[in-house]
Motif scaffolding. Structure first.
Motif, PDB file in Angstrom:
ATOM      1  N   LEU A  33       0.834  -1.213   0.000  1.00 12.90           N
ATOM      2  CA  LEU A  33       0.000   0.000   0.000  1.00 12.90           C
ATOM      3  C   LEU A  33       0.867   1.260   0.000  1.00 12.90           C
ATOM      4  O   LEU A  33       0.566   2.241  -0.681  1.00 12.90           O
ATOM      5  N   LYS A  34       1.952   1.212   0.758  1.00 14.41           N
ATOM      6  CA  LYS A  34       2.854   2.376   0.778  1.00 14.41           C
ATOM      7  C   LYS A  34       3.414   2.618  -0.631  1.00 14.41           C
ATOM      8  O   LYS A  34       3.456   3.752  -1.114  1.00 14.41           O
ATOM      9  N   ASN A  35       3.829   1.521  -1.272  1.00 15.89           N
ATOM     10  CA  ASN A  35       4.367   1.662  -2.633  1.00 15.89           C
ATOM     11  C   ASN A  35       3.320   2.198  -3.606  1.00 15.89           C
ATOM     12  O   ASN A  35       3.641   2.730  -4.648  1.00 15.89           O
ATOM     13  N   ASN A  36       2.037   2.011  -3.246  1.00 15.49           N
ATOM     14  CA  ASN A  36       0.964   2.542  -4.103  1.00 15.49           C
ATOM     15  C   ASN A  36       0.490   3.914  -3.646  1.00 15.49           C
ATOM     16  O   ASN A  36      -0.605   4.359  -4.000  1.00 15.49           O
ATOM     17  N   GLY A  37       1.279   4.558  -2.786  1.00 21.41           N
ATOM     18  CA  GLY A  37       1.004   5.951  -2.434  1.00 21.41           C
ATOM     19  C   GLY A  37       0.183   6.182  -1.181  1.00 21.41           C
ATOM     20  O   GLY A  37      -0.214   7.308  -0.900  1.00 21.41           O
ATOM     21  N   HIS A  38      -0.118   5.129  -0.437  1.00 15.45           N
ATOM     22  CA  HIS A  38      -0.913   5.329   0.786  1.00 15.45           C
ATOM     23  C   HIS A  38      -0.005   5.596   1.975  1.00 15.45           C
ATOM     24  O   HIS A  38       1.168   5.222   1.988  1.00 15.45           O
ATOM     25  N   ASP A  39      -0.619   6.208   2.984  1.00 14.32           N
ATOM     26  CA  ASP A  39       0.108   6.522   4.216  1.00 14.32           C
ATOM     27  C   ASP A  39      -0.189   5.382   5.204  1.00 14.32           C
ATOM     28  O   ASP A  39      -1.340   5.176   5.588  1.00 14.32           O
ATOM     29  N   VAL A  40       0.853   4.606   5.583  1.00 16.04           N
ATOM     30  CA  VAL A  40       0.598   3.373   6.340  1.00 16.04           C
ATOM     31  C   VAL A  40       1.288   3.386   7.710  1.00 16.04           C
ATOM     32  O   VAL A  40       2.439   3.813   7.834  1.00 16.04           O
ATOM     33  N   GLU A  41       0.577   2.897   8.713  1.00 13.28           N
ATOM     34  CA  GLU A  41       1.186   2.666  10.036  1.00 13.28           C
ATOM     35  C   GLU A  41       0.784   1.267  10.478  1.00 13.28           C
ATOM     36  O   GLU A  41      -0.340   0.828  10.205  1.00 13.28           O
TER      37      GLU A  41
END
Ligand code: SF4
Length: 427
Positions: A33-41
């Protein structure tokens, strides 16, 4: 979008919960998801729990095991249902149970559908994931997404394969990952290991050495790249390959976790484990000869096990010099053969999943009462994880073993205090 993954805390104290290690599933999904531009925690509650009163996100992903499912549902209820996605082994085994708490429940592996799920392009409530055929296509898991990981986690988990062709009657691994081995290539694994040279690596594959050709290639690359010490899980049948054991040691393997399961041949047969007590003894001897320590894992409580089996197992572990011992009480995980049989015979007396952690008896055993089973297991654990055993290991200059005996002693004592009333047992 802001996406937060949460791994619920373990349901109770056990000898190994002091060494929390995050599940890799949410880290792979978070990285995609991060690689697809989302902000992840990512939060693993045993490492760092979020402040729920301040936590804001567009999507909450919760990964549940059977023992963490009740806590997972509790967490889900803190958020609007249309923001929650639930996955993990337990959700894959009982998706209908998780369904009321989430907008989506994922059954199986989610890497190939997670972006569509988060971006709301999938309409089904219960969604079947797809097994990732080419594991090399997965991104390198980004551990920096896990809050406090570097500060609080001792081990770095790495997965190099998925699936298992065996079908042990108590195991739910094949229900999640299937009965076919899939492997990452040695080159792909070494790329990941290179930037973790200084960490204590734990290969969490169910059988690290399953593909001998790949293992040999990987060990050669590890030798060349001077990888730090590591531990892995393996089956005892590989011990006969003494050249392989020597190479594993040279490449940094210091501990191997082996599912011996039982020293009762009838139980091994009932579990469909396809190994003998003779093989177990030989494996211990050969691993020790190669200077690799053994974390021996046993499962007690089959219909052929009595109180004597528990004590015989303890004596066996001490006599054969098993370095650290894990004795779990047989747990009927939903979807396994053991569950189906016990359920048919109406012997399961509680479905409080938080007790399904291998430390609580949740069904009526055949040769002793549930209470006798629980008490004998506890006493045997107390004997192994005792100050006496810790000092014995110290005298023999086995410092790591001494540390585990001592840690175990403290934790078992705490466990006993918490469970003094044994409230879940039938009268
Ligand atoms: S216990 Fe180990 S060998 Fe048996 S099915 Fe599970 S993963 Fe495979």
């Amino acid at each position: 979008m802001k996406v937060v993954f949460i791994e619920p805390r373990s349901s109770g104290t056990n000898v190994y919960s002091k060494l929390p290690m995050p599940l890799l599933g949410p880290i792979y999904l978070g990285t995609i998801l991060k690689n697809n531009g989302h902000d992840v925690e990512i939060y693993h509650e045993d490492i760092c729990a979020p402040d729920y009163s301040k936590l804001e996100a567009d999507v909450i992903g919760i990964s549940i095991l059977t023992s963490t499912a009740p806590r997972g549902y509790e967490i889900a209820k803190k958020f609007p249902k249309d923001k929650v996605i639930i996955g993990g082994v337990h959700a894959s085994l009982l998706p209908e149970e998780a369904a009321p708490f989430a907008r989506h429940v994922v059954v199986g592996e989610a890497e190939e559908i997670i972006t569509d799920l988060v971006e709301n392009r999938i309409k089904e409530h219960i969604v079947k994931g797809r097994p990732v055929e080419n594991l090399d296509s997965l991104p390198r898991p980004d551990f920096s997404l896990v809050k406090e990981f570097n500060r609080r986690s001792f081990f770095m988990p790495i997965s190099t394969s998925r699936g298992c062709p065996f079908d042990c009657s108590f195991c739910s691994v094949t229900k999640m990952f299937g009965r076919k081995y899939r492997f990452r290539s040695a080159e792909n694994v070494i790329e990941e290991l290179r930037d973790k040279r200084k960490r204590q690596i734990f290969f969490c594959d169910d059988n690290f050495t399953a593909n001998l050709e790949r293992t040999d290639k990987l060990l050669n690359l590890m030798l060349k790249n001077k990888i730090n010490q590591w531990a892995c899980q393996a089956r005892c049948d590989i011990a006969k390959d003494t050249a392989l054991l020597r190479k594993m040691y040279a490449a940094g393997c210091r501990v191997v976790c082996i599912g011996f399961e039982s020293i009762n041949q009838k139980t091994l047969k009932a579990f469909d484990k396809k190994q003998s007590v003779g093989q177990i003894k030989e494996a211990i001897r050969l691993f020790h000869k190669a200077k690799i320590k053994i974390h021996g894992m046993f499962v007690l409580g089959s219909d052929n096990d009595s109180a004597k089996t528990i004590w015989d197992t303890l004596k066996f572990a001490v006599k054969e010099g098993i370095d650290t011992l894990q004795m779990s009480i047989l747990t009927p995980f939903p979807g396994t053969k053991v569950y189906d049989e016990l359920e048919k015979e109406k012997r399961i007396f509680t479905k409080d999943w938080s007790l399904y952690d291998g430390h609580h008896i949740v069904f009526r055993p055949n040769l002793l009462s549930a209470k006798e089973m629980q008490l004998n297991m506890l006493k045997a654990y107390t004997r192994f994880y005792s100050l006496f055993m810790a000092f014995s290991a110290l005298i023999k200059l086995r410092f790591r073993n001494a540390m585990f005996h001592f840690m175990g002693y403290v934790i078992v004592k705490k466990w006993k205090k918490q469970h003094r009333k044994m409230h879940w047992l039938p009268a």
